[in-house]
Motif scaffolding. Structure first.
Motif, PDB file in Angstrom:
ATOM      1  N   LYS A 176       2.212   5.222  -4.905  1.00 28.65           N
ATOM      2  CA  LYS A 176       1.485   4.693  -3.748  1.00 28.65           C
ATOM      3  C   LYS A 176       1.095   5.772  -2.735  1.00 28.65           C
ATOM      4  O   LYS A 176       0.026   5.687  -2.114  1.00 28.65           O
ATOM      5  N   ASP A 177       1.981   6.760  -2.556  1.00 26.04           N
ATOM      6  CA  ASP A 177       1.681   7.810  -1.572  1.00 26.04           C
ATOM      7  C   ASP A 177       0.800   8.899  -2.163  1.00 26.04           C
ATOM      8  O   ASP A 177      -0.242   9.255  -1.595  1.00 26.04           O
ATOM      9  N   PRO A 208      -8.164   5.173   2.445  1.00 20.79           N
ATOM     10  CA  PRO A 208      -7.226   4.446   1.594  1.00 20.79           C
ATOM     11  C   PRO A 208      -6.584   3.292   2.357  1.00 20.79           C
ATOM     12  O   PRO A 208      -6.612   3.247   3.593  1.00 20.79           O
ATOM     13  N   GLN A 209      -5.983   2.387   1.615  1.00 18.05           N
ATOM     14  CA  GLN A 209      -5.419   1.184   2.219  1.00 18.05           C
ATOM     15  C   GLN A 209      -4.336   1.511   3.245  1.00 18.05           C
ATOM     16  O   GLN A 209      -4.168   0.791   4.236  1.00 18.05           O
ATOM     17  N   GLN A 210      -3.597   2.585   3.038  1.00 14.82           N
ATOM     18  CA  GLN A 210      -2.526   2.910   3.982  1.00 14.82           C
ATOM     19  C   GLN A 210      -3.068   3.157   5.385  1.00 14.82           C
ATOM     20  O   GLN A 210      -2.415   2.813   6.378  1.00 14.82           O
ATOM     21  N   SER A 223       0.818  -1.216   0.000  1.00 17.41           N
ATOM     22  CA  SER A 223       0.000   0.000   0.000  1.00 17.41           C
ATOM     23  C   SER A 223       0.849   1.262   0.000  1.00 17.41           C
ATOM     24  O   SER A 223       0.332   2.362  -0.205  1.00 17.41           O
ATOM     25  N   THR A 264      -6.983  10.348  -2.439  1.00 18.61           N
ATOM     26  CA  THR A 264      -8.245   9.748  -1.988  1.00 18.61           C
ATOM     27  C   THR A 264      -8.682  10.269  -0.616  1.00 18.61           C
ATOM     28  O   THR A 264      -9.806   9.993  -0.192  1.00 18.61           O
ATOM     29  N   SER A 267       4.732  11.265   2.772  1.00 11.44           N
ATOM     30  CA  SER A 267       4.707  10.987   1.329  1.00 11.44           C
ATOM     31  C   SER A 267       6.100  11.028   0.721  1.00 11.44           C
ATOM     32  O   SER A 267       6.816  12.024   0.828  1.00 11.44           O
ATOM     33  N   LEU A 318       1.153  13.175   5.181  1.00 16.45           N
ATOM     34  CA  LEU A 318       0.329  11.974   5.054  1.00 16.45           C
ATOM     35  C   LEU A 318       0.451  11.115   6.306  1.00 16.45           C
ATOM     36  O   LEU A 318      -0.540  10.567   6.807  1.00 16.45           O
ATOM     37  N   GLU A 344      -2.239   7.072  -5.078  1.00 16.63           N
ATOM     38  CA  GLU A 344      -3.172   6.094  -4.524  1.00 16.63           C
ATOM     39  C   GLU A 344      -3.685   6.456  -3.137  1.00 16.63           C
ATOM     40  O   GLU A 344      -4.702   5.918  -2.696  1.00 16.63           O
ATOM     41  N   THR A 345      -2.984   7.356  -2.441  1.00 18.13           N
ATOM     42  CA  THR A 345      -3.381   7.653  -1.056  1.00 18.13           C
ATOM     43  C   THR A 345      -3.793   9.105  -0.857  1.00 18.13           C
ATOM     44  O   THR A 345      -4.932   9.397  -0.480  1.00 18.13           O
ATOM     45  N   ASN A 346      -2.881  10.035  -1.125  1.00 14.28           N
ATOM     46  CA  ASN A 346      -3.190  11.448  -0.870  1.00 14.28           C
ATOM     47  C   ASN A 346      -4.424  11.919  -1.630  1.00 14.28           C
ATOM     48  O   ASN A 346      -5.254  12.674  -1.096  1.00 14.28           O
TER      49      ASN A 346
END
Length: 692
Positions: free
Chosen positions: A78-79, A93-95, A51, A86, A73, A121, A82-84
């Motif tokens: 991924k950071d 997010p999965q993280q 993740s 969302t 981040s 993050l 896929e994360t920030n």
């Protein structure tokens, strides 16, 4: 009673440095991390997860406290992607899910986790974990928001503390967009960082790369030049905590403590280590500001000279013609050109006399007698000569006007300020800083005496306690001797009448100076330039009239009637007339061409003067006070102001803790504390003028 802090415990300052700096170092297991004189051992790391979650579990070597530090981040996919991106939505997010899992795993493996921390993050990950684990302490630096719906607005989350850097772009944007409610817990602003675009990243993480001594500082100015120095920007250094408990001083009053010997010694040591340590940086920053101002003062004559030379060069170039080179100084080239035009006119006049002698020869007299036409051109030269002499006078006036502006008025552009200083901005700053310098030295000396006074009071408390114990044991009465206690004088530092409009004084001075130089050029120089254009045009017209008359003389003299044609056939009269006409036309046509060049040059100069004056403004700005150095002064003031703001927080807490005590020594210390605070606030206001 409030518990006195254990300096070995992992505190907010430690967690902020771990989150903003050390988390990004990718330490391996068994590594040791040094933070604020404490050792932390890395027990576990989690890098390169599916993740993108990166984290490490560390242990305070002395207290054995366990902490998890999440990493902010770093990875684009991924950071960030896929994360920030969302976090603005509703679905975690999965993280975030992985961070909760990692916390539970470490809690199960190593024992109770005392604290979690993170930046950006990682701040969001930290808060997500802390919301579900209210017994764990969470500290973030400039955290990202959590997804919509995760934060319960009805809860306070007292276990969570978020620190916002003053110049952080993320938290500033989040709050301005009304998303601050998606960051749970307490939010406190701290004064780390500097307002520079180049520091955007470090303002967010709270740190730059540590130097060989482990200090987080940025360099200001150029080594070896006045004002060169460093500003300390580490975020943890700007977290203000109670001198007694170590609790942050942002959420209102701290709990009351008992003012015994130990606590008075803590106050004395805190004044020595935290307050005087901060005032030492204040001294350094202000001394560097003073150095810059003094250096600018010493460069005054050079600044004036450079501005004069710049104006002269730009004025000469505005015409865009080599004839006008030096027009603001001596005008030698253009004056020489006019002298040359006068000599050409003299030559043309002489050649026209020869032409007249031919035209007035016997054949011509016959022609004149028959046709009754006057072909004398000599009288046409008087207007042209008068215009050339006028042009020469106008060039002299232009040179004199430019020199008056350069030599007399340009130095006056620097004048101004409250006391009409010869060098307005430098003079105003210098006068203000002479007062500020005196005041900060007075505050430093007062703090030194204050520290000693508090220490003496603590010692006196101890001695009286010892004497009381001895008296009880021996049955003897207490000794009447009284310990000597340092007396700190109540004093009021000087006020400053200078810099009342702040650093805008320079902008105002530049605007006024630019308007003044524009007005001078418009009223003194511009009319002369336009007159040169007009006179040059009149010269062209006068010469054109002469040329027309000469050519007309050729036509009348040779082809005006049958007799002239007959004379031309049987004599060399035609060749003589043509030769004389050509000889007269050569200098006249050259005058016409050069006069046009002079006119076009003056036209260009007139048209380009507004643009030249606009382009001159940055040079004026630099001469009044070099922008880079001026910005450095402001930067030092901003950093000084941040420290004084922190000292104000500290003394407000000191005054709160000392208030209500009946002991005379404590009451006296309270009065001194209030006086110190007043002086700090006044000094803060004076320094603040240098930031506006």
């Amino acid at each position: 009673m409030t518990t006195i802090r254990d300096v070995s415990n992992t505190n907010d300052s430690d967690l902020v440095e771990l989150a903003g700096y050390h988390s990004y170092k990718h330490y391996e297991v068994t590594s040791n991390i040094s933070v604020n004189g404490k050792r932390f051992d890395v027990l576990h790391t989690k890098y390169n997860s599916s993740s993108g979650l990166d984290a490490l579990t560390i242990q305070n070597f002395e207290t054995k406290e366990l902490s998890i530090v999440f990493v902010g981040s770093e990875q684009l996919d991924k950071d960030w992607l896929e994360t920030n991106t969302t976090l603005i939505g509703k679905v975690p997010p999965q993280q975030i899910l992985d961070a909760k899992t990692y916390y539970q795993q470490m809690n199960d493996k190593y024992g109770p986790i005392s604290s979690v921390s993170g930046n950006s993050l990682a701040g969001a990950l930290t808060n997500a974990v802390a919301m579900e684990n209210p017994k764990v302490k969470a500290v973030t630096l400039n955290p990202a928001i959590l997804p919509f719906g995760m934060v319960d607005s009805s809860k306070e989350y007292p276990n969570i503390t978020n620190y916002y850097s003053k110049y952080d772009f993320l938290t500033g944007t989040e709050e301005s967009l009304g998303l601050g409610d998606r960051i749970p817990g307490n939010k406190y602003g701290i004064n780390n960082g500097v307002p520079l675009f180049s520091m955007l990243g470090s303002n967010h993480t709270g740190y730059v790369e540590a130097d060989e001594n482990g200090e987080f500082k940025i360099e200001v100015g150029i080594k070896g030049q006045p004002g060169h120095g460093f500003i300390y920007i580490g975020a943890d250094d700007h977290i203000v905590t109670s001198l007694w408990t170590g609790s942050p001083l942002y959420g209102g009053q701290t709990e009351k403590i008992v003012l015994n010997k130990e606590n008075m010694l803590l106050l004395s040591n805190g004044i020595r280590d935290q307050v005087k340590g901060r005032i030492t940086n204040v001294q350094s920053y202000l001394n560097n500001s003073v150095s810059i101002v003094l250096d600018e003062s010493m460069q005054f004559s050079n600044r004036v000279t450079v501005l004069q030379q710049t104006f002269q060069a730009m004025f000469d170039e505005a015409a865009g013609d080599p004839l006008y080179n030096g027009i603001s100084n001596t005008g030698t080239i253009l004056k020489g050109c006019i002298d040359y035009l006068i000599s050409l006119l003299d030559s043309a006049e002489s050649k026209c006399r020869i032409l007249n002698s031919i035209l007035n020869s016997k054949p011509a007299e016959i022609i004149e007698f028959i046709t009754s036409i006057n072909i004398d051109v000599e009288s046409l030269f008087a207007p042209a000569r008068e215009y050339l002499n006028q042009l020469k006078d106008d060039v002299d006036n232009l040179v004199n006007g430019a020199q008056i502006i350069i030599q007399t008025h340009i130095p006056e552009l620097f004048k101004g300020g409250k006391d009409m200083f010869v060098d307005a901005i430098v003079g105003e700053l210098n006068a203000h800083y002479s007062i500020v310098h005196k005041n900060k030295e007075a505050v430093h000396n007062q703090l030194t005496n204050y520290e000693t006074q508090v220490k003496d009071i603590a010692t006196s408390m101890f001695n009286k306690d010892q004497n009381l114990g001895s008296s009880i044991q021996s049955g003897k009465s207490l000794a009447d001797g009284v310990d000597t206690i340092q007396k700190t004088e109540i004093m009021n530092i000087d006020t400053s009448p200078y810099l009342t409009i702040g650093m805008k004084i320079k902008e105002i001075q530049v605007e006024l100076a630019h308007k003044q130089i524009t007005s001078l050029v418009t009223t003194i120089v511009h009319p002369i330039v336009d007159r040169i254009y007009t006179v040059a045009l009149m010269i062209e017209s006068a010469v054109s009239a002469i040329i027309f008359s000469v050519k007309a003389a050729l036509n009348v003299g040779l082809y005006g009637n049958p007799i002239s044609l007959l004379i031309s056939i049987f004599t060399d009269y035609e060749e003589k007339v043509k030769a004389a006409v050509n000889n007269a036309l050569v200098p006249l046509e050259e005058i016409e061409t050069i006069a046009e060049t002079v006119r076009m040059g003056s036209g260009s100069l007139s048209a380009n003067l507004p643009e030249m004056l606009q382009n001159f403004k940055p040079y004026l700005d630099t001469a009044i006070f070099e922008p880079g150095k001026f910005d450095d002064v402001r930067l030092y003031n901003i950093s000084t102001l941040a420290i004084l703001d922190e000292m104000e927080l500290l003394f407000n807490d000191i005054i709160f803790q000392l208030s209500g005590e009946k002991a005379k020594a404590i009451e006296a210390t309270l009065e001194i504390s209030k006086n110190v605070l007043n002086n700090i606030q006044l000094l803060k206001e004076q320094v603040n003028r240098g930031t506006l």
